[in-house]
Design an enzyme around this catalytic site. Sequence first.
Site, mmCIF file in Angstrom:
data_model
loop_
_atom_site.group_PDB
_atom_site.id
_atom_site.type_symbol
_atom_site.label_atom_id
_atom_site.label_comp_id
_atom_site.label_asym_id
_atom_site.label_seq_id
_atom_site.Cartn_x
_atom_site.Cartn_y
_atom_site.Cartn_z
ATOM 1 N N THR A 68 -6.847 164.024 84.649
ATOM 2 C CA THR A 68 -5.849 163.315 83.950
ATOM 3 C C THR A 68 -5.834 164.051 82.531
ATOM 4 O O THR A 68 -6.367 164.899 82.219
ATOM 5 C CB THR A 68 -6.712 162.006 83.562
ATOM 6 O OG1 THR A 68 -6.122 161.202 82.540
ATOM 7 C CG2 THR A 68 -8.114 162.243 82.996
ATOM 8 N N TYR A 96 -13.571 157.266 79.815
ATOM 9 C CA TYR A 96 -12.940 157.563 80.931
ATOM 10 C C TYR A 96 -12.580 159.137 80.850
ATOM 11 O O TYR A 96 -12.671 160.071 81.964
ATOM 12 C CB TYR A 96 -11.582 156.864 81.245
ATOM 13 C CG TYR A 96 -10.553 157.292 82.071
ATOM 14 C CD1 TYR A 96 -10.901 157.355 83.729
ATOM 15 C CD2 TYR A 96 -9.196 157.786 82.031
ATOM 16 C CE1 TYR A 96 -10.207 157.701 84.532
ATOM 17 C CE2 TYR A 96 -8.296 158.514 82.812
ATOM 18 C CZ TYR A 96 -8.840 158.321 84.217
ATOM 19 O OH TYR A 96 -8.171 158.686 85.067
ATOM 20 N N ALA A 126 -12.241 157.449 92.122
ATOM 21 C CA ALA A 126 -12.630 157.451 90.747
ATOM 22 C C ALA A 126 -12.596 156.077 90.011
ATOM 23 O O ALA A 126 -12.139 155.060 90.570
ATOM 24 C CB ALA A 126 -11.505 158.249 89.954
ATOM 25 N N ILE A 151 -19.802 157.281 96.580
ATOM 26 C CA ILE A 151 -19.827 158.693 96.446
ATOM 27 C C ILE A 151 -21.071 158.816 95.297
ATOM 28 O O ILE A 151 -21.395 160.064 95.023
ATOM 29 C CB ILE A 151 -18.623 159.140 95.800
ATOM 30 C CG1 ILE A 151 -18.144 158.530 94.568
ATOM 31 C CG2 ILE A 151 -17.367 159.117 97.014
ATOM 32 C CD1 ILE A 151 -17.046 159.018 93.778
ATOM 33 N N THR A 185 -11.195 153.997 87.450
ATOM 34 C CA THR A 185 -9.712 154.455 86.624
ATOM 35 C C THR A 185 -9.399 153.061 85.355
ATOM 36 O O THR A 185 -8.538 153.151 84.877
ATOM 37 C CB THR A 185 -8.880 154.465 87.576
ATOM 38 O OG1 THR A 185 -8.518 153.436 88.242
ATOM 39 C CG2 THR A 185 -8.849 155.804 88.229
ATOM 40 N N LYS A 222 -14.061 162.214 83.385
ATOM 41 C CA LYS A 222 -12.996 162.974 84.315
ATOM 42 C C LYS A 222 -13.261 164.278 83.968
ATOM 43 O O LYS A 222 -13.172 165.401 84.942
ATOM 44 C CB LYS A 222 -11.574 162.395 84.039
ATOM 45 C CG LYS A 222 -11.308 161.010 84.594
ATOM 46 C CD LYS A 222 -11.675 160.906 86.132
ATOM 47 C CE LYS A 222 -10.691 161.650 87.034
ATOM 48 N NZ LYS A 222 -10.862 161.803 88.367
ATOM 49 N N TRP A 230 0.233 158.559 84.349
ATOM 50 C CA TRP A 230 1.288 157.604 84.317
ATOM 51 C C TRP A 230 1.507 157.199 85.958
ATOM 52 O O TRP A 230 2.449 156.971 86.378
ATOM 53 C CB TRP A 230 2.634 157.605 83.563
ATOM 54 C CG TRP A 230 2.467 157.753 82.089
ATOM 55 C CD1 TRP A 230 1.127 158.105 81.640
ATOM 56 C CD2 TRP A 230 3.410 157.425 81.101
ATOM 57 N NE1 TRP A 230 1.590 158.136 80.225
ATOM 58 C CE2 TRP A 230 2.893 157.831 80.133
ATOM 59 C CE3 TRP A 230 4.898 157.344 81.500
ATOM 60 C CZ2 TRP A 230 3.581 157.554 78.826
ATOM 61 C CZ3 TRP A 230 5.573 157.327 79.977
ATOM 62 C CH2 TRP A 230 5.063 157.527 79.009
#
Length: 313
Positions: free
Chosen positions: A121, A146, A78, A55, A80, A150, A171
């Site tokens: 997130t 992170y 993503a 991507i 993560t 995002k 979570w």
Amino acid sequence: MKFFVTGVNGQLGHDVMNELSSRSYEGIGSDIAPKYSGIQDDSPVTKMPYISLDITDKEAVTRILKETAPDVVVHCAAWTAVDLAEDADKQETVRKINAAGTQYIASACKELDCKMIYLSTDYVFDGQGTTPWKPDCKDYKPLNVYGQTKLLGEQAVANTLEKYFIVRIAWVFGQNGKNFIKTMLTVGKNHDKLTVVNDQIGTPTYTFDLARLLVDMAESEKYGYYHATNEGGYISWYDFTKEIFRQAVALGHTEYDENHVTVFPVTTAEYGMSKAARPFNSRLDKSKLVEAGFTPLPDWKDALQRYLKEVLQ
């Protein structure tokens, strides 16, 4: 409808593809690996069309989305690994994946006039206080790389498209890949004492349940920002661990009972060991889901029970 799903080698992408199959939708999966490399569970995703896609390659994203011409793109891919994202030599890659890659997908969706679902997130907020974060709150203060990247992805989607769903989750656990439950089951089997933080508060999200909601969203035009975790109230990681072991014992796995493993609550400060700052407050206000007419996810204890029956076979 035709769907293009990124990140199908991960937890959520795997379940989204299977949900599409269960509803007889056409689904094309993608990830960076040359071929599907998720769990070989013989579920529909293992047999559905798959396209290798990086991507961060703008030309490839544009070309493949034009060729496949989906009605909906579900963007699960993503970076993560939250702690690794803090490493100076990885931050450019994290930004390429989470920010630039998302922008390339959003731009292609605009050209195709297709819907986009972007998974985000609670890390876009500062994680302080005790008030649940509302989906339309714009008080962004990410604590780590992170979260920053995002948020950049969110902004790319919202600034490029009108037909988008930005869905924040927390979570996360699923069949395909690593997660907190699998880690606790492994550690609990090999240690008689565990320490788990009790001052980070949130609610788990089972990807199997979330996938159903995402396809429900794709079938609608109720665009915007949403929060989605399982129902059942807010808990700490310590509470979660205790319930994981309690349910495992109820399923016959006595190696997790209190005679074999003791779980001790500790603060984040006492626990240490984390490169990235973690949010204390991961409470997400999900009331907008109901207001929009979507069915909330089941109780997290119910989700955990269904999940453990699968992974503890």
